[in-house]
Design a protein around this motif. Structure first.
Motif, PDB file in Angstrom:
ATOM      1  N   ASN A 255      47.200  44.878  48.950  1.00 40.96           N
ATOM      2  CA  ASN A 255      46.359  44.639  50.126  1.00 40.96           C
ATOM      3  C   ASN A 255      45.572  45.902  50.494  1.00 40.96           C
ATOM      4  O   ASN A 255      45.685  46.445  51.592  1.00 40.96           O
ATOM      5  N   GLU A 256      44.781  46.349  49.549  1.00 44.48           N
ATOM      6  CA  GLU A 256      43.922  47.517  49.730  1.00 44.48           C
ATOM      7  C   GLU A 256      42.469  47.102  49.490  1.00 44.48           C
ATOM      8  O   GLU A 256      42.203  46.216  48.675  1.00 44.48           O
ATOM      9  N   ASP A 257      41.551  47.738  50.199  1.00 45.85           N
ATOM     10  CA  ASP A 257      40.146  47.329  50.148  1.00 45.85           C
ATOM     11  C   ASP A 257      39.623  47.220  48.726  1.00 45.85           C
ATOM     12  O   ASP A 257      39.000  46.216  48.345  1.00 45.85           O
ATOM     13  N   ARG A 258      39.836  48.242  47.922  1.00 44.77           N
ATOM     14  CA  ARG A 258      39.265  48.261  46.579  1.00 44.77           C
ATOM     15  C   ARG A 258      39.846  47.167  45.697  1.00 44.77           C
ATOM     16  O   ARG A 258      39.114  46.497  44.957  1.00 44.77           O
ATOM     17  N   ASP A 259      41.164  46.942  45.781  1.00 45.76           N
ATOM     18  CA  ASP A 259      41.799  45.920  44.946  1.00 45.76           C
ATOM     19  C   ASP A 259      41.367  44.516  45.363  1.00 45.76           C
ATOM     20  O   ASP A 259      41.117  43.651  44.514  1.00 45.76           O
ATOM     21  N   VAL A 260      41.293  44.290  46.669  1.00 45.61           N
ATOM     22  CA  VAL A 260      40.868  42.978  47.163  1.00 45.61           C
ATOM     23  C   VAL A 260      39.419  42.712  46.760  1.00 45.61           C
ATOM     24  O   VAL A 260      39.080  41.607  46.324  1.00 45.61           O
ATOM     25  N   GLU A 261      38.564  43.722  46.880  1.00 45.05           N
ATOM     26  CA  GLU A 261      37.162  43.538  46.516  1.00 45.05           C
ATOM     27  C   GLU A 261      37.010  43.245  45.026  1.00 45.05           C
ATOM     28  O   GLU A 261      36.224  42.369  44.632  1.00 45.05           O
ATOM     29  N   GLN A 262      37.752  43.949  44.183  1.00 47.58           N
ATOM     30  CA  GLN A 262      37.655  43.713  42.739  1.00 47.58           C
ATOM     31  C   GLN A 262      38.023  42.269  42.393  1.00 47.58           C
ATOM     32  O   GLN A 262      37.305  41.598  41.646  1.00 47.58           O
ATOM     33  N   ALA A 263      39.127  41.779  42.962  1.00 46.68           N
ATOM     34  CA  ALA A 263      39.553  40.409  42.679  1.00 46.68           C
ATOM     35  C   ALA A 263      38.545  39.401  43.228  1.00 46.68           C
ATOM     36  O   ALA A 263      38.229  38.396  42.574  1.00 46.68           O
ATOM     37  N   ALA A 264      38.042  39.658  44.423  1.00 41.05           N
ATOM     38  CA  ALA A 264      37.087  38.737  45.042  1.00 41.05           C
ATOM     39  C   ALA A 264      35.819  38.620  44.209  1.00 41.05           C
ATOM     40  O   ALA A 264      35.299  37.519  43.983  1.00 41.05           O
ATOM     41  N   ARG A 265      35.329  39.735  43.716  1.00 44.56           N
ATOM     42  CA  ARG A 265      34.086  39.706  42.939  1.00 44.56           C
ATOM     43  C   ARG A 265      34.298  39.028  41.583  1.00 44.56           C
ATOM     44  O   ARG A 265      33.399  38.357  41.063  1.00 44.56           O
ATOM     45  N   GLU A 266      35.468  39.193  41.006  1.00 42.55           N
ATOM     46  CA  GLU A 266      35.775  38.486  39.760  1.00 42.55           C
ATOM     47  C   GLU A 266      35.712  36.975  39.972  1.00 42.55           C
ATOM     48  O   GLU A 266      35.139  36.237  39.155  1.00 42.55           O
ATOM     49  N   LEU A 267      36.284  36.518  41.082  1.00 37.05           N
ATOM     50  CA  LEU A 267      36.289  35.090  41.375  1.00 37.05           C
ATOM     51  C   LEU A 267      34.897  34.594  41.760  1.00 37.05           C
ATOM     52  O   LEU A 267      34.522  33.461  41.425  1.00 37.05           O
ATOM     53  N   MET A 268      34.119  35.416  42.464  1.00 31.49           N
ATOM     54  CA  MET A 268      32.746  35.039  42.799  1.00 31.49           C
ATOM     55  C   MET A 268      31.929  34.801  41.535  1.00 31.49           C
ATOM     56  O   MET A 268      31.175  33.820  41.437  1.00 31.49           O
TER      57      MET A 268
ATOM     58  N   VAL B  42      38.163  37.010  52.848  1.00 33.10           N
ATOM     59  CA  VAL B  42      39.604  37.093  52.599  1.00 33.10           C
ATOM     60  C   VAL B  42      40.304  37.516  53.889  1.00 33.10           C
ATOM     61  O   VAL B  42      39.995  38.569  54.458  1.00 33.10           O
ATOM     62  N   THR B  43      41.233  36.680  54.368  1.00 30.96           N
ATOM     63  CA  THR B  43      42.046  37.060  55.523  1.00 30.96           C
ATOM     64  C   THR B  43      43.266  37.813  55.012  1.00 30.96           C
ATOM     65  O   THR B  43      43.949  37.364  54.095  1.00 30.96           O
ATOM     66  N   ARG B  44      43.561  38.969  55.647  1.00 26.46           N
ATOM     67  CA  ARG B  44      44.513  39.925  55.071  1.00 26.46           C
ATOM     68  C   ARG B  44      45.626  40.330  56.049  1.00 26.46           C
ATOM     69  O   ARG B  44      46.067  41.463  56.047  1.00 26.46           O
ATOM     70  N   SER B  45      46.061  39.383  56.855  1.00 28.35           N
ATOM     71  CA  SER B  45      47.158  39.639  57.802  1.00 28.35           C
ATOM     72  C   SER B  45      46.848  40.849  58.683  1.00 28.35           C
ATOM     73  O   SER B  45      45.808  40.886  59.319  1.00 28.35           O
ATOM     74  N   ASP B  46      47.734  41.857  58.673  1.00 26.84           N
ATOM     75  CA  ASP B  46      47.568  43.002  59.566  1.00 26.84           C
ATOM     76  C   ASP B  46      46.420  43.922  59.155  1.00 26.84           C
ATOM     77  O   ASP B  46      46.081  44.856  59.891  1.00 26.84           O
ATOM     78  N   ARG B  47      45.793  43.654  58.015  1.00 33.63           N
ATOM     79  CA  ARG B  47      44.650  44.462  57.574  1.00 33.63           C
ATOM     80  C   ARG B  47      43.321  43.823  57.968  1.00 33.63           C
ATOM     81  O   ARG B  47      42.265  44.292  57.557  1.00 33.63           O
ATOM     82  N   GLY B  48      43.369  42.750  58.744  1.00 37.07           N
ATOM     83  CA  GLY B  48      42.135  42.122  59.193  1.00 37.07           C
ATOM     84  C   GLY B  48      41.564  41.164  58.168  1.00 37.07           C
ATOM     85  O   GLY B  48      42.288  40.384  57.543  1.00 37.07           O
ATOM     86  N   MET B  49      40.269  41.228  57.957  1.00 32.79           N
ATOM     87  CA  MET B  49      39.615  40.346  56.984  1.00 32.79           C
ATOM     88  C   MET B  49      38.456  41.073  56.325  1.00 32.79           C
ATOM     89  O   MET B  49      37.885  42.008  56.889  1.00 32.79           O
ATOM     90  N   SER B  50      38.120  40.632  55.105  1.00 31.23           N
ATOM     91  CA  SER B  50      37.065  41.276  54.325  1.00 31.23           C
ATOM     92  C   SER B  50      36.081  40.228  53.833  1.00 31.23           C
ATOM     93  O   SER B  50      36.485  39.217  53.262  1.00 31.23           O
ATOM     94  N   LEU B  51      34.805  40.491  54.068  1.00 31.94           N
ATOM     95  CA  LEU B  51      33.731  39.598  53.630  1.00 31.94           C
ATOM     96  C   LEU B  51      32.979  40.238  52.474  1.00 31.94           C
ATOM     97  O   LEU B  51      32.541  41.385  52.573  1.00 31.94           O
ATOM     98  N   PHE B  52      32.820  39.480  51.394  1.00 28.31           N
ATOM     99  CA  PHE B  52      32.066  39.958  50.234  1.00 28.31           C
ATOM    100  C   PHE B  52      30.894  39.010  50.002  1.00 28.31           C
ATOM    101  O   PHE B  52      31.072  37.804  49.858  1.00 28.31           O
ATOM    102  N   SER B  53      29.691  39.588  50.008  1.00 29.56           N
ATOM    103  CA  SER B  53      28.471  38.809  49.862  1.00 29.56           C
ATOM    104  C   SER B  53      27.475  39.620  49.056  1.00 29.56           C
ATOM    105  O   SER B  53      27.102  40.723  49.459  1.00 29.56           O
ATOM    106  N   GLY B  54      27.040  39.077  47.923  1.00 32.86           N
ATOM    107  CA  GLY B  54      26.155  39.856  47.069  1.00 32.86           C
ATOM    108  C   GLY B  54      26.832  41.143  46.655  1.00 32.86           C
ATOM    109  O   GLY B  54      27.969  41.148  46.185  1.00 32.86           O
TER     110      GLY B  54
END
Length: 487
Positions: free
Chosen positions: A195-208, A218-230
């Motif tokens: 649950n780290e920014d870089r790891d979540v972003e890498q996985a999200a972009r792979e799926l995109m 991505v909702t991340r419990s106590d880490r808030g949420m991360s939006l990836f667009s373009g």
């Protein structure tokens, strides 16, 4: 689905097994699953139609009654082939002891699937502002149903947001926005993701890339949420508070985001509101649908922190600008010292904002102001000046810079419009050639006569010395352009 909470008190351990004995005292029925999503939307003031499947059991009648009570239009299909999905939570002393699920998870039969698709297409022909596909893995959201819905939305240019379930995201290919939690992201990526920014972003972009997804939130419990667009990423920190019950928080997120998008808000604004809403509902017992009044109160309480969040470093500003531009928004930039904020500043900031969708203000740091104005300035330190600017409605971002000119900021942010206040010609404005190189424009906003920080300071000094000053007349204005906007 129907959410039920059975509550009571525990005073002894069973003689039959080492388990607590609950003295049942009350039962509460509520809308769960897609019903909770619809309930959130309805309580936020949206008109909602709900399509799904229930059985012919007593729980179905309870559920229909709850929908009617909340003003939600039911287009639910009733079938003898399935039971109504029900979750019962057993609670004592605000502590959940047990959850019992009553459900059918086999895929719906062909006739049921066909009727659901017919109802979906009828609803799409009525011109909705947005569609939510809430998949709870109960056999209703079949690959064919999902594909038909997504294709229908694309043909009609209707945004479709997906709350996914399971590892197979092929059925969601091409959706507008998908909102997995971290566990669901791990399932789809088929690996554990820290649950780290870089790891979540890498996985999200792979799926995109894999599933042709426009955006992932991505909702991340106590880490808030991360939006990836373009190419952009937006990380919203969680609102710190005591967590009581996370049931239904994901439903609230997708509902609030959809409501804001349907109302014309930007995706970033929708995500920030959803983050506040999620923080509110997790502090409630059981599944809770946030109301319009609840959310307005939350947003009001967060206004000060939201204003401070507008003050960002250049890297953060660049990321936000990329996200705004990918959404088709026009970026306006202006700059100045803003040492003593006055009506001339506000007039020109409002004019600047009217020229686009987002206004970014470059603010001279204390060191930069001293270079330009001398050792007696600024009167107000950069932290105060930034705070005041961020609190103004027209301003979307404030970015400090140490240099004497904002050229570095302009080159990095690439605004569509550069605004300058005062008596300048466009070609005299710092950064004008740079902005013109990518097709941007330079706009000069006329100053309000007699309004400038220098004039105000000299007026104060003269009054202290017993003099009288009216409207700054007779006072030399030492500021560049005399504009009362940029200085």
């Amino acid at each position: 689905m129907l959410d039920q909470t059975l509550s009571g008190s525990v005073g002894r351990i069973s003689p039959e097994a080492p388990i607590p004995v609950l003295k049942a005292e009350a039962r509460k029925d509520g809308l769960g699953g897609a019903g909770n999503v619809a309930n959130n939307l309805s309580r936020l003031g949206c008109r909602v139609a709900l399509i799904g499947v229930i059985g012919t059991d007593p729980e179905a009648s309870l559920l229909i009654g709850l929908l009617e009570r909340e003003g939600i239009e039911s287009r639910i299909l009733v079938t003898k082939q399935r039971c109504t999905t029900r979750k019962m939570r057993v609670v004592s002393a605000r502590q959940q002891m047990l959850r019992m699920d009553f459900e059918t998870t086999d895929p719906v039969d062909d006739s049921t699937e066909n009727e659901l698709i017919r109802r979906i297409m009828t609803a799409l022909d009525e011109g909705p502002d947005a569609v939510i596909l809430s998949d709870y893995g109960k056999g209703v959201c079949t690959p064919r149903l999902c594909r038909t819905l997504l294709d229908g939305c694309r043909e009609r240019k209707v945004p479709v947001l997906v709350d996914p379930k399971g590892a197979d995201w092929e059925r969601y290919r091409g959706c507008t926005l998908i909102t997995p939690n971290l566990n669901e992201l791990c399932l789809a990526a088929r690996r554990t993701i820290p649950n780290e920014d870089r790891d979540v972003e890498q996985a999200a972009r792979e799926l995109m890339n894999c599933f042709e997804l426009d955006r992932i939130l991505v909702t991340r419990s106590d880490r808030g949420m991360s939006l990836f667009s373009g190419e952009s990423a937006l990380h919203e920190k969680t609102v710190a508070r005591e967590v009581f019950d996370v049931s239904g928080a994901g439903d609230t997120v997708v509902a609030v985001v959809t409501a804001f998008l349907a109302a014309g808000a930007s995706l970033e604004e929708a995500v920030r509101a959803a983050n506040r809403a999620a923080g509110f509902v997790v502090g409630k017992a059981g599944t809770y649908a946030i109301s319009r009044e609840d959310l307005l109160t939350e947003l009001h309480q967060g206004a000060r922190s939201a204003s401070l969040s507008k003050v960002v470093p250049l890297d953060r500003a660049r990321s936000l600008v990329e996200a705004w531009k990918s959404g088709g928004q026009r970026i306006v930039f202006t700059n100045g010292c803003f040492d003593i904020l006055h009506a001339g500043h506000l007039f020109c900031l409002e004019k600047a904002k009217s020229l686009g969708d987002r206004l970014i203000v470059g603010l001279n740091s204390d060191a930069s102001v001293r270079k330009l104005k001398g050792p007696g300035r600024p009167v107000n330190p950069e932290s105060f000046r930034a705070m005041l600017l961020a609190a103004l409605f027209p301003v979307d971002l404030v970015v400090l810079f140490e240099e004497e000119t904002p050229l570095k900021l302009i080159e990095a942010l690439k605004p569509d419009c550069l605004v300058k206040g005062g008596d300048y010609r466009p070609e005299e404005v710092v950064g004008s050639e740079t902005v013109a190189s990518w097709g941007g424009e330079v706009v000069i906003v006329p100053r309000i006569e007699g309004l400038s920080t220098t004039a105000i300071l000299q007026s104060v000094l003269q009054k202290d010395a017993g003099g009288i000053c009216q409207s700054g007349k007779g006072i030399p204005d030492t500021e560049a352009g005399g504009g009362g906007f940029l200085r």
